[in-house]
Design a protein around this motif. Sequence first.
Motif, PDB file in Angstrom:
ATOM      1  N   ASN A  91       0.840  -1.187   0.000  1.00 23.89           N
ATOM      2  CA  ASN A  91       0.000   0.000   0.000  1.00 23.89           C
ATOM      3  C   ASN A  91       0.879   1.241   0.000  1.00 23.89           C
ATOM      4  OD1 ASN A  91       0.781   0.508   2.773  1.00 23.89           O
ATOM      5  ND2 ASN A  91      -0.732  -1.013   3.410  1.00 23.89           N
ATOM      6  N   LEU A  92       0.257   2.417   0.126  1.00 26.11           N
ATOM      7  CA  LEU A  92       1.024   3.661  -0.014  1.00 26.11           C
ATOM      8  C   LEU A  92       2.102   3.829   1.050  1.00 26.11           C
ATOM      9  CD1 LEU A  92       0.058   5.981   2.258  1.00 26.11           C
ATOM     10  CD2 LEU A  92      -1.964   6.053   0.813  1.00 26.11           C
ATOM     11  N   ARG A 107       5.783  18.139  -5.849  1.00 30.55           N
ATOM     12  CA  ARG A 107       4.572  17.580  -5.239  1.00 30.55           C
ATOM     13  C   ARG A 107       4.630  16.058  -5.313  1.00 30.55           C
ATOM     14  NH1 ARG A 107      -1.493  18.597  -7.785  1.00 30.55           N
ATOM     15  NH2 ARG A 107      -2.732  17.713  -6.056  1.00 30.55           N
ATOM     16  N   VAL A 108       4.249  15.391  -4.226  1.00 31.05           N
ATOM     17  CA  VAL A 108       4.304  13.933  -4.159  1.00 31.05           C
ATOM     18  C   VAL A 108       2.914  13.401  -3.812  1.00 31.05           C
ATOM     19  CG1 VAL A 108       5.352  11.933  -3.043  1.00 31.05           C
ATOM     20  CG2 VAL A 108       6.707  14.009  -3.413  1.00 31.05           C
ATOM     21  N   ILE A 109       2.443  12.457  -4.599  1.00 33.51           N
ATOM     22  CA  ILE A 109       1.129  11.850  -4.392  1.00 33.51           C
ATOM     23  C   ILE A 109       1.301  10.340  -4.369  1.00 33.51           C
ATOM     24  CG2 ILE A 109      -1.189  11.505  -5.349  1.00 33.51           C
ATOM     25  CD1 ILE A 109      -0.766  14.230  -6.820  1.00 33.51           C
ATOM     26  N   ALA A 110       0.816   9.714  -3.322  1.00 35.42           N
ATOM     27  CA  ALA A 110       0.799   8.251  -3.245  1.00 35.42           C
ATOM     28  C   ALA A 110      -0.630   7.822  -2.934  1.00 35.42           C
ATOM     29  CB  ALA A 110       1.750   7.753  -2.157  1.00 35.42           C
ATOM     30  N   TYR A 111      -1.039   6.691  -3.477  1.00 36.21           N
ATOM     31  CA  TYR A 111      -2.392   6.216  -3.181  1.00 36.21           C
ATOM     32  C   TYR A 111      -2.421   4.700  -3.126  1.00 36.21           C
ATOM     33  CZ  TYR A 111      -3.222   5.070  -8.173  1.00 36.21           C
ATOM     34  OH  TYR A 111      -3.165   4.530  -9.447  1.00 36.21           O
ATOM     35  N   ASP A 112      -3.394   4.189  -2.385  1.00 31.83           N
ATOM     36  CA  ASP A 112      -3.618   2.751  -2.311  1.00 31.83           C
ATOM     37  C   ASP A 112      -4.409   2.323  -3.534  1.00 31.83           C
ATOM     38  OD1 ASP A 112      -2.418   2.609   0.187  1.00 31.83           O
ATOM     39  OD2 ASP A 112      -4.313   2.774   1.284  1.00 31.83           O
ATOM     40  N   GLN A 113      -3.799   1.484  -4.362  1.00 33.15           N
ATOM     41  CA  GLN A 113      -4.551   0.919  -5.478  1.00 33.15           C
ATOM     42  C   GLN A 113      -5.549  -0.098  -4.918  1.00 33.15           C
ATOM     43  OE1 GLN A 113      -1.868  -0.360  -8.722  1.00 33.15           O
ATOM     44  NE2 GLN A 113      -0.278   0.726  -7.596  1.00 33.15           N
ATOM     45  N   ILE A 114      -6.760  -0.078  -5.450  1.00 32.87           N
ATOM     46  CA  ILE A 114      -7.752  -1.027  -4.954  1.00 32.87           C
ATOM     47  C   ILE A 114      -7.331  -2.445  -5.343  1.00 32.87           C
ATOM     48  CG2 ILE A 114      -9.583   0.708  -5.158  1.00 32.87           C
ATOM     49  CD1 ILE A 114     -10.654  -1.003  -7.518  1.00 32.87           C
ATOM     50  N   PRO A 115      -7.538  -3.417  -4.447  1.00 32.86           N
ATOM     51  CA  PRO A 115      -8.288  -3.361  -3.187  1.00 32.86           C
ATOM     52  C   PRO A 115      -7.369  -3.237  -1.964  1.00 32.86           C
ATOM     53  CG  PRO A 115      -7.931  -5.643  -3.767  1.00 32.86           C
ATOM     54  CD  PRO A 115      -7.198  -4.821  -4.812  1.00 32.86           C
ATOM     55  N   TYR A 116      -6.199  -2.632  -2.126  1.00 29.31           N
ATOM     56  CA  TYR A 116      -5.205  -2.643  -1.062  1.00 29.31           C
ATOM     57  C   TYR A 116      -5.358  -1.456  -0.116  1.00 29.31           C
ATOM     58  CZ  TYR A 116      -3.133  -6.193  -4.043  1.00 29.31           C
ATOM     59  OH  TYR A 116      -2.929  -7.324  -4.794  1.00 29.31           O
ATOM     60  N   GLY A 117      -4.627  -1.544   1.009  1.00 30.25           N
ATOM     61  CA  GLY A 117      -4.633  -0.455   1.960  1.00 30.25           C
ATOM     62  C   GLY A 117      -6.031  -0.096   2.420  1.00 30.25           C
ATOM     63  N   LEU A 118      -6.313   1.202   2.441  1.00 31.74           N
ATOM     64  CA  LEU A 118      -7.608   1.697   2.912  1.00 31.74           C
ATOM     65  C   LEU A 118      -8.490   2.191   1.777  1.00 31.74           C
ATOM     66  CD1 LEU A 118      -6.391   3.638   6.086  1.00 31.74           C
ATOM     67  CD2 LEU A 118      -7.361   1.328   5.964  1.00 31.74           C
ATOM     68  N   VAL A 242      -2.988  -2.617   7.258  1.00 32.63           N
ATOM     69  CA  VAL A 242      -4.126  -1.743   7.569  1.00 32.63           C
ATOM     70  C   VAL A 242      -5.410  -2.177   6.870  1.00 32.63           C
ATOM     71  CG1 VAL A 242      -2.736   0.287   8.105  1.00 32.63           C
ATOM     72  CG2 VAL A 242      -3.468  -0.112   5.737  1.00 32.63           C
ATOM     73  N   HIS A 243      -5.285  -2.903   5.758  1.00 31.45           N
ATOM     74  CA  HIS A 243      -6.487  -3.355   5.046  1.00 31.45           C
ATOM     75  C   HIS A 243      -7.365  -4.248   5.908  1.00 31.45           C
ATOM     76  CE1 HIS A 243      -3.227  -6.281   4.360  1.00 31.45           C
ATOM     77  NE2 HIS A 243      -4.175  -7.174   4.562  1.00 31.45           N
ATOM     78  N   GLN A 244      -6.777  -4.891   6.915  1.00 28.39           N
ATOM     79  CA  GLN A 244      -7.535  -5.804   7.759  1.00 28.39           C
ATOM     80  C   GLN A 244      -8.590  -5.089   8.591  1.00 28.39           C
ATOM     81  OE1 GLN A 244      -4.931  -8.362  10.063  1.00 28.39           O
ATOM     82  NE2 GLN A 244      -3.507  -8.589   8.360  1.00 28.39           N
ATOM     83  N   GLU A 245      -8.514  -3.767   8.677  1.00 24.94           N
ATOM     84  CA  GLU A 245      -9.514  -3.000   9.409  1.00 24.94           C
ATOM     85  C   GLU A 245     -10.820  -2.881   8.628  1.00 24.94           C
ATOM     86  OE1 GLU A 245      -8.086   0.755  10.807  1.00 24.94           O
ATOM     87  OE2 GLU A 245      -6.041   0.010  11.075  1.00 24.94           O
ATOM     88  N   MET A 246     -10.787  -3.170   7.327  1.00 23.66           N
ATOM     89  CA  MET A 246     -11.939  -2.923   6.470  1.00 23.66           C
ATOM     90  C   MET A 246     -12.730  -4.197   6.199  1.00 23.66           C
ATOM     91  SD  MET A 246     -10.399  -0.188   3.726  1.00 23.66           S
ATOM     92  CE  MET A 246     -12.051   0.147   3.075  1.00 23.66           C
ATOM     93  N   ALA A 247     -14.026  -4.033   6.120  1.00 25.41           N
ATOM     94  CA  ALA A 247     -14.899  -5.151   5.790  1.00 25.41           C
ATOM     95  C   ALA A 247     -14.647  -5.611   4.357  1.00 25.41           C
ATOM     96  CB  ALA A 247     -16.361  -4.744   5.959  1.00 25.41           C
ATOM     97  N   ASN A 248     -14.773  -6.903   4.150  1.00 26.30           N
ATOM     98  CA  ASN A 248     -14.722  -7.525   2.811  1.00 26.30           C
ATOM     99  C   ASN A 248     -13.345  -7.477   2.159  1.00 26.30           C
ATOM    100  OD1 ASN A 248     -17.562  -7.953   2.974  1.00 26.30           O
ATOM    101  ND2 ASN A 248     -17.923  -5.906   2.158  1.00 26.30           N
ATOM    102  N   TRP A 249     -12.305  -7.161   2.937  1.00 21.30           N
ATOM    103  CA  TRP A 249     -10.996  -7.043   2.293  1.00 21.30           C
ATOM    104  C   TRP A 249     -10.569  -8.351   1.655  1.00 21.30           C
ATOM    105  CZ3 TRP A 249      -6.870 -10.094   3.259  1.00 21.30           C
ATOM    106  CH2 TRP A 249      -6.826 -10.798   4.462  1.00 21.30           C
ATOM    107  N   ASP A 250     -10.866  -9.488   2.316  1.00 30.10           N
ATOM    108  CA  ASP A 250     -10.409 -10.775   1.797  1.00 30.10           C
ATOM    109  C   ASP A 250     -11.123 -11.146   0.504  1.00 30.10           C
ATOM    110  OD1 ASP A 250     -12.800 -11.039   3.180  1.00 30.10           O
ATOM    111  OD2 ASP A 250     -12.254 -12.922   4.153  1.00 30.10           O
ATOM    112  N   ALA A 251     -12.422 -10.852   0.426  1.00 26.71           N
ATOM    113  CA  ALA A 251     -13.180 -11.140  -0.798  1.00 26.71           C
ATOM    114  C   ALA A 251     -12.679 -10.283  -1.961  1.00 26.71           C
ATOM    115  CB  ALA A 251     -14.667 -10.906  -0.561  1.00 26.71           C
ATOM    116  N   ALA A 252     -12.337  -9.019  -1.670  1.00 30.69           N
ATOM    117  CA  ALA A 252     -11.832  -8.130  -2.718  1.00 30.69           C
ATOM    118  C   ALA A 252     -10.447  -8.581  -3.192  1.00 30.69           C
ATOM    119  CB  ALA A 252     -11.785  -6.697  -2.205  1.00 30.69           C
ATOM    120  N   TRP A 253      -9.582  -8.965  -2.247  1.00 32.33           N
ATOM    121  CA  TRP A 253      -8.270  -9.483  -2.643  1.00 32.33           C
ATOM    122  C   TRP A 253      -8.428 -10.735  -3.489  1.00 32.33           C
ATOM    123  CZ3 TRP A 253      -3.230  -9.144   0.508  1.00 32.33           C
ATOM    124  CH2 TRP A 253      -3.042  -7.844   0.999  1.00 32.33           C
ATOM    125  N   ALA A 254      -9.357 -11.603  -3.111  1.00 36.21           N
ATOM    126  CA  ALA A 254      -9.586 -12.834  -3.872  1.00 36.21           C
ATOM    127  C   ALA A 254     -10.069 -12.516  -5.282  1.00 36.21           C
ATOM    128  CB  ALA A 254     -10.597 -13.721  -3.150  1.00 36.21           C
TER     129      ALA A 254
END
Length: 346
Positions: A91-92, A107-118, A242-254
């Motif tokens: 993640n970022l 300028r620096v921009i970082a982001y979590d690509q879905i479905p990672y991070g938050l 940190v992704h483990q804090e979010m609902a459905n993270w495992d289904a999205a990773w799958a």
Amino acid sequence: MLRLLLRLLLILLVLVLVLGLVAAAVGPLLIDPDPAEGETRVQALERPGSGFVGIGPPDGGEVTLHVAERTPAGDGAAAPTFVLLHGFTFNLYTWERIMAPLAERGRVIAYDQIPYGLSAKPLPGAGAHADPYAKSSALARLMTLLDTLGVEQAYLVGNSSGGTLALEAALAYPERVRGLVLLAPWVNSKRPILPQWLVDLPQTQRLTLLLARTLGTDMPLLDYAYADPGRIDEERRARAAVHQEMANWDAAWAALLARSLTDPVEIARQLTQIDTPALVITGAADRIVPPADTLAAARALPNATFAELPGCGHLPQEECPALVMDIIDQWLDQAPAAGDDRAAAH
């Protein structure tokens, strides 16, 4: 008597084979299909130094991305923008150690690509999320985020599969990419590609879910990506998960894993078409993308400079941030121009 024993042995072998086939067919179905519980409210996930940006994909709907931004001191109007693209399962926060020094440049921009991070955890379905994990969708999200944040042109800094995305962006939108910094880009994929019917089997779906949970809970790739895992502190481990804090993270990773099983990495065949100035970096102790593969990618790019960092693994921006910034600073000071055929991998 001997015939009887042979017949019994044959029956036993057939029975073992049948039981093995039944176990292979039924065993995966015993994996709990219920997705992980967790937070669904973006407000509850806010952290210092980052925030959330809603972007609207071309086919409607909105996806929420977790974004961190650093800006240069003083008047940074003329300074370049650097967009940081992390790799598979990360993640970022993988960029934390170079964001501040890189912000001295622009300028620096970082982001979590879905479905990672938050960032959002969409599942394939109708409308906006019909195919959220296709390569074209990841590229569209990157471009939409740049538009949303008012970035016309940027340096793309990509690690591993983030390097793949950076290369695809430079190929499809060369006018938007000022330069590339590629750290162990995932270019020469050797993973098997499966037929869609096999991926769609319930057994495969459950096994993919199990793999997603293993990768996202134990985070084995974090240790494997370091030349010396002893350098990983507990804070880094916590941020990687940190992704483990979010609902459905495992289904999205799958869902992402399932899509990757049918989606080959083909950018290697198009590298010669990308003349964007590129800095290609490998860690000498990389066990995920061999240094030889990264060197081959650099040699295939028409306008690339290659650097190998001793004592570093697959995440040099984490493990060897000072070395990474030194080589980036040197490269930026040379200011290679797009289309300049003087540069070559060396």
